[in-house]
Design a protein around this motif. Structure first.
Motif, PDB file in Angstrom:
ATOM      1  N   GLN A 165       0.350  -2.021   4.635  1.00 19.38           N
ATOM      2  CA  GLN A 165       0.181  -3.131   5.578  1.00 19.38           C
ATOM      3  C   GLN A 165       0.184  -2.627   7.016  1.00 19.38           C
ATOM      4  O   GLN A 165       0.713  -3.265   7.933  1.00 19.38           O
ATOM      5  CB  GLN A 165       1.257  -4.196   5.369  1.00 19.38           C
ATOM      6  N   GLU A 374       1.975  -8.303  10.126  1.00 14.91           N
ATOM      7  CA  GLU A 374       1.820  -8.251   8.670  1.00 14.91           C
ATOM      8  C   GLU A 374       0.587  -9.047   8.306  1.00 14.91           C
ATOM      9  O   GLU A 374       0.515 -10.250   8.553  1.00 14.91           O
ATOM     10  CB  GLU A 374       3.045  -8.855   7.964  1.00 14.91           C
ATOM     11  N   HIS A 375      -0.408  -8.365   7.722  1.00 13.40           N
ATOM     12  CA  HIS A 375      -1.631  -9.034   7.282  1.00 13.40           C
ATOM     13  C   HIS A 375      -2.264  -9.850   8.400  1.00 13.40           C
ATOM     14  O   HIS A 375      -2.725 -10.975   8.198  1.00 13.40           O
ATOM     15  CB  HIS A 375      -1.361  -9.932   6.071  1.00 13.40           C
TER      16      HIS A 375
END
Length: 382
Positions: A165, A374-375
């Motif tokens: 990630q 994150e993402h």
């Protein structure tokens, strides 16, 4: 953003091809692409453009320029010229920097401290394991991992970063929309954000969209990969390979070169052993790479702070009684962030700032350890 006529002019200059130094000199002399193009053949010749380049500017490839303009209309697609203050500072200092960069994805990642992970297109099983494990550890340290989106070690490095990630940068020897090999088209789309999800990094090319793979483009691609990064890590490489070209170009740019040793019976270790004999650092763990690049990463973070003209401590949250007042935009962004990850479009709504401005600010806050991503979603570090 460039005015439309500056974008058109920069694309025309990029499409002219040939040596980059004269076109960079032309831009420096005239300040903007539109002015450089309007200066005319006498100024072009004075800047050092050759006959072929001058003819290309007289009669530009309008179809190629039109294709590039259509590509730029898509989300997360950017064009950075030599005259642009957002041109990556490390690449600007490298030998033979490109006139312009086509970037798909998060262009701010080109300012992020990065290490190039390169190696054989046909690595051993152990080489693939090393590429994956080193990349995971480098990504966990906060370094961005860059590679060339080729088969083998490159693919393993990009996938390992994504699995962690963490952001990754792919530097192409084709147009920014052309995966080579074709099997990596899905990987390219994921990094660039062309799959409908937020970009997982950035895809970079000096070639206009639609440019197919050509053998002569790949050594030139390697100079960009070496120039964008603080150092180059070679996992496995034969004595004659693109990975060694990247490593040598990194050394010429004054960057660190690291090589993983291997068995004397493994022909793919010979390139690494040769680099070590020539002065590359022998490394057995990612920690050695991280320790060597740490001070250089701090210097690059300083460049970003200067570019944004904002004190980094201003991102820490509400000031104490003796603290300096926060920059208003950073205060606005800090208040918009929560402890649960939120997407960029929500931050745009909450702050009223543009995605480009927010992306640079968030990268600076991430470098200082205040923000986690994150993402493609952002939150305060707990």
């Amino acid at each position: 953003m460039h005015p439309d006529d500056d974008i058109d002019a920069l694309l025309t200059l990029a499409a002219a091809g040939g040596p980059g130094a004269p076109r960079r000199a032309l831009l420096e002399r005239h300040g903007a692409p539109r002015a450089a193009l309007a200066a005319g053949p006498g100024a072009w010749r004075e800047a050092g453009l050759n006959v072929t380049q001058i003819e290309a500017l007289r009669t530009p490839d309008r179809a190629a320029v039109a294709r590039a303009l259509r590509w730029l209309e898509a989300p997360h697609h950017h064009l950075l010229g030599w005259h642009d203050p957002d041109y990556p500072p490390l690449l600007r200092r490298a030998p033979h920097p490109p006139l312009a960069l086509f970037v798909a994805g998060d262009a701010a990642r080109l300012w992020h401290p990065a290490v190039a992970v390169v190696g054989s297109r046909s690595p051993t099983a152990g080489g693939l394991d090393n590429a994956y494990d080193f990349t995971r550890a480098l990504a966990a340290s906060g370094l961005c991992v860059a590679s060339g989106l080729a088969a083998g070690v490159d693919t393993a490095a990009h996938r390992a970063a994504l699995d962690a990630q963490a952001p990754t940068v792919a530097v192409l020897g084709t147009g920014p929309d052309v995966a080579y090999p074709r099997a990596n088209a899905g990987l390219l789309a994921r990094i660039a954000g062309d799959d409908g999800a937020p970009p997982a990094g950035a895809v970079v090319s000096e070639h206009l969209p639609g440019t197919a793979a050509r053998r002569e483009h790949f050594p030139a691609r390697n100079r960009i990969l070496a120039g964008l990064t603080l150092g180059t890590l070679v996992i496995e490489a034969a004595e004659r390979s693109g990975a060694l070209i990247t490593a040598r170009q990194a050394a010429e740019a004054g960057r660190e070169v690291f090589a993983v040793p291997g068995s004397i019976h493994n022909p793919l270790a010979r390139g690494c052993h040769r680099l070590i004999r020539e002065g590359a650092a022998l490394v057995e763990s990612a920690t050695e790479v991280i320790d060597a690049l740490g001070p250089l990463a701090a210097e690059l973070a300083g460049d970003l702070r200067h570019r944004l003209a904002a004190p980094i401590h201003a991102t820490a949250g509400p000031p104490g009684p003796a603290a300096e007042p926060l920059d208003p935009d950073y205060e606005k962004l800090w208040q918009a962030l929560g402890h649960d990850p939120i997407p960029m479009d929500r931050l745009v709504e909450r702050t009223g700032l543009t995605p480009a401005v927010l992306s640079s600010m968030l990268l600076l806050m991430e470098l200082d350890g205040r923000v986690a991503v994150e993402h493609g979603r952002y939150c305060r570090v707990r």
